[in-house]
Design a protein around this motif. Structure first.
Motif, short mmCIF file in Angstrom:
data_model
loop_
_atom_site.label_atom_id
_atom_site.label_comp_id
_atom_site.label_asym_id
_atom_site.label_seq_id
_atom_site.Cartn_x
_atom_site.Cartn_y
_atom_site.Cartn_z
N GLN A 12 0.84 -1.20 0.00
CA GLN A 12 0.00 0.00 0.00
C GLN A 12 0.87 1.25 0.00
N TRP A 13 1.91 1.26 0.81
CA TRP A 13 2.78 2.43 0.90
C TRP A 13 3.45 2.71 -0.45
N SER A 14 3.93 1.66 -1.11
CA SER A 14 4.59 1.88 -2.40
C SER A 14 3.62 2.37 -3.47
N SER A 15 2.32 2.08 -3.30
CA SER A 15 1.35 2.56 -4.29
C SER A 15 0.95 4.02 -4.06
N VAL A 16 1.09 4.54 -2.83
CA VAL A 16 0.67 5.92 -2.58
C VAL A 16 1.84 6.89 -2.42
N VAL A 17 3.05 6.41 -2.18
CA VAL A 17 4.16 7.33 -1.93
C VAL A 17 4.41 8.22 -3.15
N LYS A 18 4.16 7.70 -4.34
CA LYS A 18 4.38 8.51 -5.55
C LYS A 18 3.35 9.63 -5.69
N LEU A 19 2.24 9.56 -4.95
CA LEU A 19 1.21 10.59 -5.01
C LEU A 19 1.49 11.76 -4.08
N LEU A 20 2.39 11.57 -3.12
CA LEU A 20 2.66 12.60 -2.11
C LEU A 20 3.74 13.55 -2.61
N PRO A 21 3.45 14.86 -2.68
CA PRO A 21 4.45 15.80 -3.20
C PRO A 21 5.67 15.92 -2.30
N GLU A 22 5.55 15.63 -1.01
CA GLU A 22 6.68 15.75 -0.09
C GLU A 22 7.71 14.65 -0.29
N SER A 23 7.35 13.60 -1.04
CA SER A 23 8.30 12.51 -1.26
C SER A 23 9.41 12.92 -2.23
N LEU A 24 9.24 14.04 -2.92
CA LEU A 24 10.30 14.56 -3.80
C LEU A 24 11.39 15.21 -2.95
N PRO A 25 12.64 15.15 -3.39
CA PRO A 25 13.71 15.77 -2.60
C PRO A 25 13.54 17.29 -2.52
N LYS A 26 13.92 17.85 -1.37
CA LYS A 26 13.83 19.29 -1.16
C LYS A 26 14.98 20.00 -1.85
N ARG A 27 14.69 21.15 -2.46
CA ARG A 27 15.74 21.97 -3.08
C ARG A 27 16.50 22.75 -2.03
N LEU A 72 -4.03 18.94 6.17
CA LEU A 72 -4.54 20.16 5.54
C LEU A 72 -3.83 20.44 4.22
N GLY A 73 -2.52 20.26 4.19
CA GLY A 73 -1.78 20.48 2.95
C GLY A 73 -2.22 19.53 1.85
N TRP A 74 -2.36 18.25 2.18
CA TRP A 74 -2.80 17.27 1.18
C TRP A 74 -4.23 17.54 0.73
N TYR A 75 -5.08 17.95 1.67
CA TYR A 75 -6.47 18.25 1.32
C TYR A 75 -6.53 19.46 0.38
N GLN A 76 -5.82 20.53 0.73
CA GLN A 76 -5.87 21.75 -0.07
C GLN A 76 -5.22 21.59 -1.44
N LYS A 77 -4.20 20.74 -1.54
CA LYS A 77 -3.53 20.50 -2.83
C LYS A 77 -4.26 19.46 -3.68
N GLY A 78 -5.28 18.83 -3.13
CA GLY A 78 -6.02 17.82 -3.88
C GLY A 78 -5.33 16.46 -3.90
N VAL A 79 -4.41 16.23 -3.00
CA VAL A 79 -3.68 14.97 -2.94
C VAL A 79 -4.44 13.92 -2.14
#
Length: 147
Positions: A12-27, A72-79
Motif C-alpha cells: 500500500q505504501w509503495s502505491s501511494v508514496v508517488k502521489l505525495l508531493p513531499e516525497s520529492l527531494p527538497k531543493r 490540511l496540505g494534502w487536502y488543499q492541494k487535492g492529494v
C-alpha cells in the motif's frame, strides 16, 4: 472506541508514496525538519477512520499538529482524494466526500448557508460510521435497533 486501524502495508505504501508531493527531494534544506511521511499518513488515516479528535492521536505517530498540517496540505492541494481512492477504492472517495462535508469553510456568504452546512456536518457523522465500517471490513457499525 476500539482502535481497529491497520498500518499501511509495504505494498500500500509503495502505491501511494508517488502521489505525495513531499516525497520529492527538497531543493532548500532550510525550514521544518522532515518527518517520516509514512507515519504521518498513518496518523492521518487513523484519525479519519476512527473519527477521533486530532489530539487523541496515539504516541506511535508524529505529534498531532504535524499530522494535521500534512492533512490540511494534502487536502488543499487535492492529494488526499487520490490517496484515499488508491488505498480504499470507492469507499475512499466516499470518505473524502464526508471529510469535505466536515471541513470548515473560511467564511460564509449568508447565515442560511452556514445553517445548511452545519446540518450536513451533523448528518455526515452517521454516514462516516457506515463508511468506516465498509473500509475496515467490519460491516454495520453501532448498536442494532430491535423492531
Amino acid at each position: 472506541m476500539v482502535n481497529s486501524f491497520l498500518e499501511l502495508s509495504n505494498v500500500q505504501w509503495s502505491s501511494v508514496v508517488k502521489l505525495l508531493p513531499e516525497s520529492l527531494p527538497k531543493r532548500n534544506p532550510r525550514g521544518r525538519p522532515t518527518v517520516c511521511l509514512r507515519s504521518a499518513l498513518n496518523g492521518v488515516l487513523w484519525v479519519l477512520t476512527n473519527d477521533s479528535p486530532w489530539a487523541h492521536l496515539p504516541a506511535r505517530y508524529p505529534v498531532y499538529q504535524t499530522c494535521h498540517r500534512y492533512f490540511l496540505g494534502w487536502y488543499q492541494k487535492g492529494v488526499l482524494l487520490p490517496v484515499l481512492v488508491e488505498l480504499f477504492g470507492n469507499e475512499g472517495a466516499e470518505l473524502h466526500r464526508l471529510v469535505e462535508a466536515r471541513m470548515r469553510p473560511a467564511r460564509w456568504e449568508d447565515p442560511y448557508s452556514a445553517s445548511v452546512a452545519a446540518a450536513a456536518v451533523r448528518g455526515a457523522r452517521r454516514y462516516l460510521n457506515l463508511a468506516r465500517g465498509a473500509i475496515l471490513g467490519l460491516g454495520r457499525q453501532g448498536p442494532s435497533v430491535a423492531p
